[in-house]
Scaffold this active site. Sequence first.
Site, PDB file in Angstrom:
ATOM      1  N   LYS A 223      19.054   5.035  -9.685  1.00  0.00           N
ATOM      2  CA  LYS A 223      19.012   4.029  -8.619  1.00  0.00           C
ATOM      3  C   LYS A 223      18.799   2.631  -9.185  1.00  0.00           C
ATOM      4  O   LYS A 223      19.369   1.657  -8.685  1.00  0.00           O
ATOM      5  CB  LYS A 223      17.902   4.365  -7.624  1.00  0.00           C
TER       6      LYS A 223
ATOM      7  N   GLY B 142       5.301   4.802  -2.875  1.00  0.00           N
ATOM      8  CA  GLY B 142       6.675   4.862  -3.360  1.00  0.00           C
ATOM      9  C   GLY B 142       7.192   3.507  -3.788  1.00  0.00           C
ATOM     10  O   GLY B 142       7.820   3.363  -4.840  1.00  0.00           O
ATOM     11  N   LYS B 143       6.943   2.488  -2.981  1.00  0.00           N
ATOM     12  CA  LYS B 143       7.374   1.134  -3.331  1.00  0.00           C
ATOM     13  C   LYS B 143       6.646   0.636  -4.573  1.00  0.00           C
ATOM     14  O   LYS B 143       7.254   0.031  -5.462  1.00  0.00           O
ATOM     15  CB  LYS B 143       7.090   0.169  -2.174  1.00  0.00           C
TER      16      LYS B 143
ATOM     17  N   HIS C 177       0.832  -1.195   0.000  1.00  0.00           N
ATOM     18  CA  HIS C 177       0.000   0.000   0.000  1.00  0.00           C
ATOM     19  C   HIS C 177       0.877   1.259   0.000  1.00  0.00           C
ATOM     20  O   HIS C 177       0.370   2.366   0.106  1.00  0.00           O
ATOM     21  CB  HIS C 177      -0.919   0.011   1.234  1.00  0.00           C
TER      22      HIS C 177
ATOM     23  N   ASP D  79       9.950  -6.275   1.529  1.00  0.00           N
ATOM     24  CA  ASP D  79      10.118  -5.720   2.871  1.00  0.00           C
ATOM     25  C   ASP D  79      11.521  -5.153   2.923  1.00  0.00           C
ATOM     26  O   ASP D  79      12.491  -5.826   2.545  1.00  0.00           O
ATOM     27  CB  ASP D  79       9.919  -6.752   3.973  1.00  0.00           C
TER      28      ASP D  79
ATOM     29  N   TYR E 190      13.727   7.029   3.838  1.00  0.00           N
ATOM     30  CA  TYR E 190      14.991   7.534   4.385  1.00  0.00           C
ATOM     31  C   TYR E 190      15.994   7.912   3.299  1.00  0.00           C
ATOM     32  O   TYR E 190      17.154   8.228   3.607  1.00  0.00           O
ATOM     33  CB  TYR E 190      15.617   6.475   5.298  1.00  0.00           C
TER      34      TYR E 190
END
EC number: 3.6.1.66
Length: 212
Positions: A185, A19-20, A16, A76, A164
């Site tokens: 990235k 960003g991921k 949810h 995760d 972060y």
Amino acid sequence: MSHRKLEPGKLVVASHNKGKIREINELLRPYGFEVVSAADLDLPEPEENGLTFEDNAAIKAVAAAEAAGLPSLADDSGFCVEALGGDPGIYSARWAGPEKDFAMAMRTIEEKLSTLNADTREKRRGSFVAVLCLAWPDGHREFFRGEVDGDVIWPPRGTMGFGYDPMFKPDGRDRTFGEMTSDEKHGMSADTPPLSHRARAFKAFAEGCLEG
């Protein structure tokens, strides 16, 4: 080690976190999957009560695969600061609180480092860790791990990325993840190896389950 191949089709990204979801979508795009997120399907968020990144990735992937009846990919990940004994680690999202206030979470890390007089680079080392779990409705699971080491910096720099990213400068670079584009990235081309933890985990996943 052989892995079960994932055939192109509909795939649930068990998250949810916008960003991921965005990053995983970007990484999956070249492979022709129809990606839907757990949020798109209005699936409940399971309680992440595991003790490792692998545990929590599996909890999310298995819950989504069972609920949707489709293969599901879950991530995760966390920020691990050496001087804090690896914290926040698997609790990285929780340090941001219910409002997902990562500016607050970054301040908390800096305050804790300040109490330890962490004023040299050697005392301000950290890493990002990501574990991907791919789960099928029949219960089969595959795991892929990626890590990247670097420096914990203050003040945070950059408004790209999420979490972060603005306080982490990977080794060999002069900018933080918060100052880098997604393409920088990801670095998934043959002449540019993946830089981020998630991209490194994804490369292992792609090689194991999508290619060949």
